[in-house]
Design a protein around this motif. Sequence first.
Motif, PDB file in Angstrom:
ATOM      1  N   VAL A 112       0.887  -3.254   9.855  1.00 40.14           N
ATOM      2  CA  VAL A 112       2.285  -3.044  10.244  1.00 40.14           C
ATOM      3  C   VAL A 112       3.131  -2.021   9.366  1.00 40.14           C
ATOM      4  O   VAL A 112       2.790  -1.929   8.163  1.00 40.14           O
ATOM      5  CB  VAL A 112       2.949  -4.296  10.205  1.00 40.14           C
ATOM      6  N   ALA A 113       3.956  -1.257  10.031  1.00 47.82           N
ATOM      7  CA  ALA A 113       4.797  -0.277   9.664  1.00 47.82           C
ATOM      8  C   ALA A 113       5.486  -0.687   8.033  1.00 47.82           C
ATOM      9  O   ALA A 113       5.290   0.177   6.959  1.00 47.82           O
ATOM     10  CB  ALA A 113       5.698   0.412  10.258  1.00 47.82           C
ATOM     11  N   SER A 114       5.860  -1.873   7.839  1.00 45.71           N
ATOM     12  CA  SER A 114       6.364  -2.305   6.468  1.00 45.71           C
ATOM     13  C   SER A 114       5.461  -2.624   5.491  1.00 45.71           C
ATOM     14  O   SER A 114       5.991  -2.838   4.293  1.00 45.71           O
ATOM     15  CB  SER A 114       7.380  -3.616   6.925  1.00 45.71           C
ATOM     16  N   GLU A 115       4.137  -2.412   5.608  1.00 48.29           N
ATOM     17  CA  GLU A 115       3.232  -3.002   4.622  1.00 48.29           C
ATOM     18  C   GLU A 115       2.625  -1.770   3.934  1.00 48.29           C
ATOM     19  O   GLU A 115       2.139  -1.962   2.763  1.00 48.29           O
ATOM     20  CB  GLU A 115       1.773  -3.423   5.371  1.00 48.29           C
ATOM     21  N   PHE A 116       3.087  -0.308   4.342  1.00 46.94           N
ATOM     22  CA  PHE A 116       2.674   0.563   3.749  1.00 46.94           C
ATOM     23  C   PHE A 116       3.607   1.892   3.670  1.00 46.94           C
ATOM     24  O   PHE A 116       4.536   1.839   4.661  1.00 46.94           O
ATOM     25  CB  PHE A 116       1.377   1.400   4.233  1.00 46.94           C
ATOM     26  N   VAL A 117       3.533   2.785   2.688  1.00 47.60           N
ATOM     27  CA  VAL A 117       4.513   3.859   2.619  1.00 47.60           C
ATOM     28  C   VAL A 117       3.801   4.908   2.380  1.00 47.60           C
ATOM     29  O   VAL A 117       2.783   5.073   1.476  1.00 47.60           O
ATOM     30  CB  VAL A 117       5.383   3.674   1.212  1.00 47.60           C
ATOM     31  N   THR A 171      -5.498  -1.101  -7.611  1.00 48.26           N
ATOM     32  CA  THR A 171      -6.836  -0.168  -7.127  1.00 48.26           C
ATOM     33  C   THR A 171      -6.267   1.008  -6.489  1.00 48.26           C
ATOM     34  O   THR A 171      -5.296   1.129  -5.943  1.00 48.26           O
ATOM     35  CB  THR A 171      -7.506  -1.361  -6.045  1.00 48.26           C
ATOM     36  N   VAL A 172      -7.221   2.115  -6.686  1.00 48.37           N
ATOM     37  CA  VAL A 172      -6.716   3.366  -6.374  1.00 48.37           C
ATOM     38  C   VAL A 172      -8.029   3.744  -5.756  1.00 48.37           C
ATOM     39  O   VAL A 172      -9.035   3.721  -6.078  1.00 48.37           O
ATOM     40  CB  VAL A 172      -6.391   4.363  -7.420  1.00 48.37           C
ATOM     41  N   LEU A 224       0.815  -1.098   0.110  1.00 51.02           N
ATOM     42  CA  LEU A 224       0.104   0.103   0.115  1.00 51.02           C
ATOM     43  C   LEU A 224       1.002   1.376   0.034  1.00 51.02           C
ATOM     44  O   LEU A 224       1.846   1.492   0.731  1.00 51.02           O
ATOM     45  CB  LEU A 224      -0.704  -0.012   1.237  1.00 51.02           C
ATOM     46  N   HIS A 225       0.295   2.120  -0.939  1.00 52.26           N
ATOM     47  CA  HIS A 225       1.063   3.559  -0.952  1.00 52.26           C
ATOM     48  C   HIS A 225       0.352   4.452  -0.711  1.00 52.26           C
ATOM     49  O   HIS A 225      -0.988   4.356  -1.361  1.00 52.26           O
ATOM     50  CB  HIS A 225       2.030   3.594  -2.055  1.00 52.26           C
ATOM     51  N   ILE A 226       0.469   5.441   0.161  1.00 51.45           N
ATOM     52  CA  ILE A 226      -0.749   6.594   0.436  1.00 51.45           C
ATOM     53  C   ILE A 226      -0.073   7.915   0.034  1.00 51.45           C
ATOM     54  O   ILE A 226       1.109   8.245   0.522  1.00 51.45           O
ATOM     55  CB  ILE A 226      -1.146   6.639   1.928  1.00 51.45           C
ATOM     56  N   ILE A 227      -0.584   8.583  -0.740  1.00 50.48           N
ATOM     57  CA  ILE A 227      -0.147   9.586  -1.573  1.00 50.48           C
ATOM     58  C   ILE A 227      -0.667  10.858  -1.413  1.00 50.48           C
ATOM     59  O   ILE A 227      -1.946  10.837  -1.336  1.00 50.48           O
ATOM     60  CB  ILE A 227      -0.050   9.487  -2.988  1.00 50.48           C
ATOM     61  N   MET A 260      -8.770  -2.920   4.240  1.00 58.56           N
ATOM     62  CA  MET A 260      -8.441  -4.163   4.713  1.00 58.56           C
ATOM     63  C   MET A 260      -8.759  -5.318   3.552  1.00 58.56           C
ATOM     64  O   MET A 260      -8.161  -6.329   3.601  1.00 58.56           O
ATOM     65  CB  MET A 260      -8.897  -4.462   6.242  1.00 58.56           C
ATOM     66  N   LYS A 261      -9.753  -5.201   2.821  1.00 56.29           N
ATOM     67  CA  LYS A 261     -10.263  -6.189   1.914  1.00 56.29           C
ATOM     68  C   LYS A 261      -9.209  -6.259   0.783  1.00 56.29           C
ATOM     69  O   LYS A 261      -9.014  -7.174  -0.051  1.00 56.29           O
ATOM     70  CB  LYS A 261     -11.495  -5.752   1.301  1.00 56.29           C
ATOM     71  N   LEU A 262      -8.252  -5.302   0.687  1.00 58.13           N
ATOM     72  CA  LEU A 262      -7.284  -5.192  -0.525  1.00 58.13           C
ATOM     73  C   LEU A 262      -5.856  -5.521  -0.159  1.00 58.13           C
ATOM     74  O   LEU A 262      -5.014  -5.263  -0.840  1.00 58.13           O
ATOM     75  CB  LEU A 262      -7.280  -3.596  -0.871  1.00 58.13           C
ATOM     76  N   ARG A 263      -5.849  -6.039   1.196  1.00 53.59           N
ATOM     77  CA  ARG A 263      -4.385  -6.356   1.817  1.00 53.59           C
ATOM     78  C   ARG A 263      -3.725  -7.323   0.854  1.00 53.59           C
ATOM     79  O   ARG A 263      -4.282  -8.267   0.416  1.00 53.59           O
ATOM     80  CB  ARG A 263      -4.769  -6.836   3.153  1.00 53.59           C
TER      81      ARG A 263
END
Length: 451
Positions: free
Chosen positions: A135-140, A31-32, A5-8, A106-109
Amino acid sequence: MTAWLHIIGVGERGPSELPASLKLLLTYADTVLGPARFLADLEPVNRAGASGDLFNPELVSKRSFEAVARALSGEGPDLSPGASYADGRTLIEWQSPLDSMIEQVMKLRDSPTVILASGDPMWFGIGATLTRYLVASEFVIHSHPSAFQLAAARLHWPLQSVATLSLHGRPVEALHPHLVPGNRILALTSDHTTVDLAIELLADRGYGRSHVTTLENLGSSIEKITTDEADAFDSREVEDFYVLAIECVPDFTAPLLPPLPGLPDEAFVNDGQLTKREVRAATLAKLAPFPGALLWDVGAGSGSIAIEWMRAARDAKAVAYEKEGERLQMIAVNAAALGVPSLEIVSGEAPGSLQRTNLPDAVFMGGDLANHDLFDACWNALKPGGRFVANAVTIEGEQALFLRHAQLGGELARIDVSVLDRIGGHRVFRPRMSVTQWSVTKALHGLVVNP
């Protein structure tokens, strides 16, 4: 674990203002997610590869998404905008309320996903919320200047000296603890009605002379800033996307209600069952509020201890346990009027009503101290290292505190307060009822009463 996951963070000009590297990341997402106005502004995906052949959607995988992410962080090969783009993206608009948004994510994990967030995702944003679920390593996080930063720049307010809070989907009463002379407040808002509610609150608190500013569509081509005194502010043309700024100016009659413990007794609606101001301040000092900590106020009365606990530290939480119906209503009124509408109020007989899902960092008992079952339930629930404070005014209550002090240690103190009064034409100090206070820190090994 590699981030899926990337949050922009995105400004009011929309995704078109994003740098090429982040636009490339968007094309590799399956998915966006984001608000409708951002999704509508997404550039079409280039479906042709370097050879001109249509890119196969089946080749879009988590591996390719990770490759792009590594390239963006400098850990992998360079991927230029001329590379083949992903086809078949799914665009999903956010669904309110917040619980639905979390469920969407969470459905897109573990599938390549990008979230487009307004402003800085980590400042009252979706990024901050997801830290509780991932977890921190799951997303940027790819940050963007926040609405607070833009507003402070427009107003020339040093941001480190400004109170920042969110009224987006939250009661406007959260402003109360911040209404002190000269304070500056920046608040996120729900819609055009927030400013009206804030102005009404300011007038009720005696802060109608405060300077109110709405900063609409910050960073966009239609940015608009409106300023006036609260009593004169015309909100009819204020639209939905704005930051609310308040520079607090009190009337001469406005009560001073700072977040420090020891508010005036008259600040609380009560039926006489109120921990008086001086004793309350001493009690909160022993309970020692800190950011994010949870208090159980057992036999809360008017809720004064729980309310002042929450006002005293950032994100402090409290549960007020009370069995009397009228007092439950008083607690709710006091919580809203003093800026902690999120105070949890639980009705019922103790110890049966005591919650055990979230264990407290501190417990306060102001009555029923000879109830051994109630004390045991509270003590056993208290986290190791937590503080327990109890106040007694009766002989039976004192005897219970002496017994527990002998068993568990801690400190005993007698608090005597006298207030000015008159006898005939003479002034005298009239003593109030003495309060015996026991305070103890639960041993780190988790000592338990009546195991």
